[in-house]
Motif scaffolding. Structure first.
Motif, short mmCIF file in Angstrom:
data_model
loop_
_atom_site.label_atom_id
_atom_site.label_comp_id
_atom_site.label_asym_id
_atom_site.label_seq_id
_atom_site.Cartn_x
_atom_site.Cartn_y
_atom_site.Cartn_z
N SER A 15 56.43 -44.65 38.58
CA SER A 15 55.70 -45.50 39.26
C SER A 15 54.18 -44.81 39.74
N VAL A 16 53.40 -45.49 40.33
CA VAL A 16 52.14 -44.91 40.95
C VAL A 16 52.36 -44.07 41.74
N ASP A 17 51.65 -42.97 41.82
CA ASP A 17 51.48 -41.81 42.68
C ASP A 17 53.13 -41.06 42.54
N ASP A 18 53.69 -41.06 41.84
CA ASP A 18 55.06 -40.11 41.49
C ASP A 18 54.74 -38.95 41.16
N GLY A 19 53.63 -38.74 40.69
CA GLY A 19 53.33 -37.23 40.23
C GLY A 19 53.65 -37.16 38.76
N LYS A 20 53.16 -38.09 37.99
CA LYS A 20 53.19 -37.67 36.50
C LYS A 20 52.24 -36.76 35.79
N SER A 21 51.02 -36.92 36.31
CA SER A 21 49.90 -36.09 35.83
C SER A 21 50.09 -34.88 36.38
N THR A 22 50.52 -34.78 37.77
CA THR A 22 50.64 -33.44 38.33
C THR A 22 51.69 -32.44 37.62
N LEU A 23 52.98 -33.23 37.22
CA LEU A 23 54.06 -32.58 36.49
C LEU A 23 53.60 -32.14 35.19
N VAL A 24 52.88 -32.90 34.63
CA VAL A 24 52.28 -32.56 33.19
C VAL A 24 51.26 -31.32 33.26
N GLY A 25 50.53 -31.29 34.35
CA GLY A 25 49.48 -30.34 34.62
C GLY A 25 50.43 -28.94 34.93
N ARG A 26 51.30 -28.97 35.81
CA ARG A 26 51.99 -28.04 36.08
C ARG A 26 53.12 -27.32 34.94
N LEU A 27 53.55 -28.17 34.03
CA LEU A 27 54.02 -27.88 32.91
C LEU A 27 53.08 -27.06 32.00
N LEU A 28 52.10 -27.55 31.78
CA LEU A 28 50.96 -26.86 31.00
C LEU A 28 50.64 -25.58 31.41
N HIS A 29 50.28 -25.60 32.56
CA HIS A 29 49.68 -24.34 33.62
C HIS A 29 50.89 -23.43 33.54
N GLN A 51 39.17 -30.06 47.66
CA GLN A 51 40.54 -29.36 47.74
C GLN A 51 40.66 -28.07 47.27
N GLN A 52 41.50 -27.47 48.13
CA GLN A 52 41.57 -25.78 48.23
C GLN A 52 42.24 -25.34 47.05
N ALA A 53 43.32 -26.18 46.46
CA ALA A 53 44.20 -25.37 45.41
C ALA A 53 43.62 -26.49 44.18
N PRO A 54 43.80 -26.00 42.86
CA PRO A 54 43.46 -26.55 41.87
C PRO A 54 44.50 -28.12 41.56
N ASP A 55 43.49 -28.92 41.29
CA ASP A 55 44.43 -30.36 41.18
C ASP A 55 44.61 -30.41 39.73
N LEU A 56 46.18 -30.10 39.49
CA LEU A 56 46.51 -29.95 38.02
C LEU A 56 46.67 -31.15 37.27
N ALA A 57 46.70 -32.22 37.95
CA ALA A 57 46.52 -33.40 37.51
C ALA A 57 45.38 -33.94 36.48
N LEU A 58 44.13 -33.15 36.84
CA LEU A 58 43.04 -33.41 36.14
C LEU A 58 43.11 -32.79 34.74
N LEU A 59 44.25 -31.91 34.55
CA LEU A 59 44.27 -31.58 33.31
C LEU A 59 44.53 -32.55 32.12
N THR A 60 45.29 -33.84 32.66
CA THR A 60 45.41 -34.90 31.92
C THR A 60 44.63 -36.18 32.17
N ASP A 61 44.19 -36.28 33.38
CA ASP A 61 43.19 -37.63 33.71
C ASP A 61 41.85 -37.08 33.41
N GLY A 62 41.84 -37.58 32.11
CA GLY A 62 40.32 -37.42 31.61
C GLY A 62 39.25 -38.39 31.68
N ARG A 78 48.99 -34.53 25.01
CA ARG A 78 48.52 -33.20 24.91
C ARG A 78 49.63 -32.29 23.85
N TYR A 79 49.11 -31.23 23.38
CA TYR A 79 49.85 -30.77 22.32
C TYR A 79 49.91 -29.29 22.80
N PHE A 80 51.14 -28.70 23.05
CA PHE A 80 51.34 -27.26 23.24
C PHE A 80 52.48 -26.74 22.92
#
Length: 444
Positions: A15-29, A51-62, A78-80
């Protein structure tokens, strides 16, 4: 332990705002799959947004609109890779109006990661995405209960959500669900085990992705080899060579094996198999190979080679579950092109018997049309017989696309046969009635 060259295709949903992009960003990071300049760009963009800390969701929300609204709109691939496995990841949107994007991302996935906010539990969109994963026969489903840090890392919260989701998934015929409590923002149980949830003894998300068994379908079951190109060099060195190039969609093909060519029904024997210019005795899905036969048959692009006695009965009548992708509705009587593996033929939408409501799985009869994101049952009549398998058995040869013949736009994605994992009622054929004649050559 999986082979280091194995590939896992997986999609995220929720669902919206459940943190999908953040999870993907965290996984990649955390798996060290982010280049230094990419991380620097994310850090700069995060600071510009206060924001003080990097928003890892931006790694996928292009997309710009995604960054501005803080939501995912398009499917981001994303390929990793890790030392244990290679990955193709599809980060799909959570909004209801982008359900069709989730269908696109999950259509080739071996695994779906469905996120749930621990504070909200299983919501309507969670059930919708679980239903889509079941509809597309995704073999493995991971329930990631996210934002456990905001729920006090409480085990009862996780247990309740996991139990509710597992019961719903079982009603859809989902064969396997693995539940993992995580905090994508803090990194708990994404790549490294959490120090806050010692009550959980299962794998992290990445550990499960690295170790889950994949490849059950394409190399299992009878072979399916759609011909993509006929090779006839007609040179002095190869005056009589006739090879059939394509990608083995399922199963195993062996030299000396009797095969049938569909839809014609002609028979021959596999005389040779070439893989990257090297003669081999066996080809396994999803290899791309060139096959030669013992007999000179009339075979062209779109024909399918199958082991003798194992193929579907070619038919001009197809009943299928479809997801409509285009903003223009699909209506009975519509003239379309149907693309099945490497063959494209004319078709008519004879009937739309029902529309499926994914929130409660109710079937609404005679909807009259399918709008964008709608899932329903259609009956099609094609201009030529097609060897369509039940999607429940063969995801590649059981699927098709409907295309607008006027502008080439993709309209609808189809899956032959039953919607969910219940005993198949047949091979996906329709009722066999002929289509009404018209004045433009579309009466089949």
């Amino acid at each position: 332990m999986p082979d280091t060259t194995s590939l896992l295709r997986f999609a995220t949903a929720g669902s919206v705002d459940d943190g999908k992009s953040t999870l993907v960003g965290r996984l990649l990071h955390d798996s060290k799959s982010v280049l230094a300049d990419q991380l620097a760009a994310v850090e700069t963009a995060s600071r510009n947004r206060g924001q003080q800390a990097p928003d890892l969701a931006l790694l996928t929300d292009g997309l710009r609109a995604e960054r501005e609204q803080g939501i995912t709109i398009d499917v981001a691939y994303r390929y990793f890779a890790t030392p244990r496995r290679r990955f193709i990841l599809a980060d799909t949107p959570g909004h209801v109006q982008y359900t069709r994007n989730m269908v696109t991302g999950a259509s080739t996935a071996d695994l779906a990661v469905v996120l749930v906010d621990a504070r909200n539990g299983v919501v309507e969109q969670t059930r919708r995405h679980a239903a889509v994963a079941a509809l597309l026969r995704v073999p493995h489903v991971v329930l990631a209960v996210n934002k456990m840090d905001l729920a006090g890392y409480a085990e009862p919260v996780f247990a309740r959500i996991a139990r509710e989701f597992a019961d719903y998934a079982a009603s859809l015929g989902v064969p396997e669900v693995t539940a993992v409590p995580i905090s994508a923002l803090a990194g708990d149980n994404v790549v490294t085990p959490s120090a806050h949830m010692d009550w959980y003894g299962g794998p992290t998300v990445l550990e499960h992705l690295e170790t889950v068994r994949v490849g059950g379908e394409p190399s299992a079951g009878p072979a399916r080899f759609p011909v993509q190109y006929v090779i006839r060099p007609q040179t002095a060195e190869h005056p009589d060579y006739r090879g059939y190039a394509g990608r083995l969609a399922a199963g195993v093909l062996r030299v000396g094996e009797p095969v049938t060519v569909l839809p014609s029904g002609r028979s021959s024997t596999v005389a040779g198999i070439d893989a990257l210019g090297t003669a081999v005795d066996v080809a396994r899905a999803p290899q791309s190979v060139t096959v030669t036969l013992a007999d000179d048959l009339d075979i062209s692009r779109g024909d399918v080679l199958v082991p003798a006695g194992t193929g579907p009965v070619p038919s001009q009548d197809i009943t299928a579950t479809v997801c409509h992708l285009h903003d223009r509705p699909l209506v009975p009587g519509a003239r379309v092109l149907l693309k099945h593996t490497t063959r494209t033929v004319k078709a008519i939408v004879k009937e739309i018997p029902s529309r499926l409501a994914l929130d409660d799985l109710a079937q609404y009869p005679a909807p009259g049309a399918l709008a964008a994101n709608d899932i329903g049952t259609v009956v099609l009549r094609t201009s030529e017989p097609l060897p369509v398998d039940p999607y429940a058995r063969f995801r590649t040869t059981g699927s098709f696309l409907l295309i607008d013949p006027a502008d080439g736009a993709t309209l609808t994605a189809g899956m032959a046969g039953e919607a969910f994992a219940r005993p198949a009622a047949g091979d996906g054929d329709g009722d066999g009635d002929g289509a009404a004649a018209d004045d433009e050559g579309w009466d089949f």
